[in-house]
Design an enzyme around this catalytic site. Sequence first.
Site, PDB file in Angstrom:
ATOM      1  N   ASP A 285      -5.756  -8.839   3.218  1.00 58.02           N
ATOM      2  CA  ASP A 285      -5.513  -7.421   3.029  1.00 58.02           C
ATOM      3  C   ASP A 285      -6.498  -6.606   3.857  1.00 58.02           C
ATOM      4  O   ASP A 285      -6.925  -7.040   4.935  1.00 58.02           O
ATOM      5  CB  ASP A 285      -5.604  -7.080   1.538  1.00 58.02           C
ATOM      6  CG  ASP A 285      -4.603  -6.016   1.115  1.00 58.02           C
ATOM      7  OD1 ASP A 285      -4.764  -4.873   1.571  1.00 58.02           O
ATOM      8  OD2 ASP A 285      -3.689  -6.336   0.342  1.00 58.02           O
TER       9      ASP A 285
ATOM     10  N   HIS B 231      -6.937  -0.705  -0.253  1.00 58.03           N
ATOM     11  CA  HIS B 231      -5.800  -1.444  -0.790  1.00 58.03           C
ATOM     12  C   HIS B 231      -6.187  -2.836  -1.270  1.00 58.03           C
ATOM     13  O   HIS B 231      -5.771  -3.289  -2.343  1.00 58.03           O
ATOM     14  CB  HIS B 231      -4.708  -1.536   0.286  1.00 58.03           C
ATOM     15  CG  HIS B 231      -3.416  -2.109  -0.188  1.00 58.03           C
ATOM     16  ND1 HIS B 231      -3.042  -3.411   0.064  1.00 58.03           N
ATOM     17  CD2 HIS B 231      -2.394  -1.558  -0.889  1.00 58.03           C
ATOM     18  CE1 HIS B 231      -1.856  -3.640  -0.457  1.00 58.03           C
ATOM     19  NE2 HIS B 231      -1.428  -2.537  -1.037  1.00 58.03           N
TER      20      HIS B 231
ATOM     21  N   SER C 177       3.064  -4.404  -4.041  1.00 59.79           N
ATOM     22  CA  SER C 177       1.733  -4.864  -3.656  1.00 59.79           C
ATOM     23  C   SER C 177       0.999  -5.480  -4.834  1.00 59.79           C
ATOM     24  O   SER C 177       0.106  -6.313  -4.643  1.00 59.79           O
ATOM     25  CB  SER C 177       0.890  -3.692  -3.140  1.00 59.79           C
ATOM     26  OG  SER C 177       1.086  -3.471  -1.772  1.00 59.79           O
TER      27      SER C 177
END
Length: 491
Positions: free
Chosen positions: A140, A173, A328
């Site tokens: 990520d 994120h 996600s």
Amino acid sequence: MKQIIAHCLAIATLSTAFNTSASAAQPEFFASGRVLVEPRAGLTMEVVSQIFKENGGNRAHKLGQSNIHVLVVPVGAERAMVNKLKHNPHFKFAELDRAVPVATTANDPYLGSEWHINKIAANTAWDSSQGAGVTIAILDSGVDSGHADLAGNLVAGYNAYDDNTNTADVCGHGTKVAGTAAAISNNALGVAGVAGRAKIMPIRIAFVSAGSCYAYFSTMASGLTWAADHGARVANISYASVPTSSAVQSAANYLRSKGGLLFVSAGNYNRNEGFTPTNTMVPVSATDPNDARASFSSYGAFVALSAPGLGIYTTVSGGGYGGVNGTSFSSPIAAAVAALVMSANPVLTPDQVQDILFNTAIDLGTAGRDIYFGFGRVNAAGAVAAALAAPAADTVAPTVSILSPEGSITVSGLVAIDLAASDDKGVVRVDLKVNGTVVASDTSAPYGFSWNSNGVANGMNSLAVIAYDAAGNADTSTVSQVNVANGAASR
């Protein structure tokens, strides 16, 4: 690798080649000046380099220990190079190095409890397994290593974008995804990840462009290969369109060959993506508290599982917590359940773990696998119970045969060897034997070889292939005799 990636990323970020067919909701672009390719097993680097040169490529670099190559090409020639090499029988694939966005929606002010823990019965599963002994690679934007609910579970990671060890979170994120999967449990702080005793391996694959987080297929494949080589048993990539990449599928097969499984997000575009189903990875769609499909969740025949993805309370960069929505977060929830299964029964193969997840999932929607929920919503308690009750070790050997070249045919130069290999638990490696000697090995499907017949004498030569499964069971094909006829000018 560092120089080629850094140079090409700079070009691609500033001079983006846009796919004009993409919708406004899903901007897509690819890296200028490079493509991704994988030669068939058996080709020497000398021959591979010659083929690249003959087709207009400049130079190439392998991604870690995989057989995937980043090929540098003239800017503007990317599509033409892909079209040339993807039809070459000595290559498994050639594709553009696309950049895709994260599969998250905007942060939600939701501050309620972690409803998803009870929904998937993780609290019941924790009586038997909390993920100890399993490492989950989070591919990520990096992870906030100072977050009190994550720091104790972190192990060394890798920055595949810059080719260094700086795994700081560049857009926030990755920290949210990591906490969803494996925030520390029973520490009197914040939240508990689904697998709170598992380790987190931060792999940075992302970069920021125009305020948004993107990742290239090349950094995904590179990071996944690194994670496989450094002990990760589970990996998660929460970015859009991952199942469309042959490079990532190849890297996912490499992870499987080392005992691991890759989980990916289905996407957040509320549409049938139309992706081709693949068994190289586990795509996950999102559900809401009522076990309905989340309104934003993408779907399609490629979806294998579903998991909660609405109002997921998790860790946030800077030490805080917040509610988030998106596939996600569905994906790392399913990935963490896989970690619980592996921790409960460490001898299970990746295919056995996957089968357990599919067979114990709570069937939603149409009976059986469907386009919205796959095999169903992940069920941690049922999966762990099945892992503990798993049958004895696999003793069934694979089956393998040579499809081409056919016996007694005359060949010369580079010879493409096509084969069929299957196993009830999955093939992990195929070896090519020429005249009784192993000359090449292939660890990623579709299995096949390119054999340089110049290495043997003219006349009849024998070919055979051996397929292995994860348990070490093996099967050898029928020997195929071919007539080698190389002239003095053959390469």
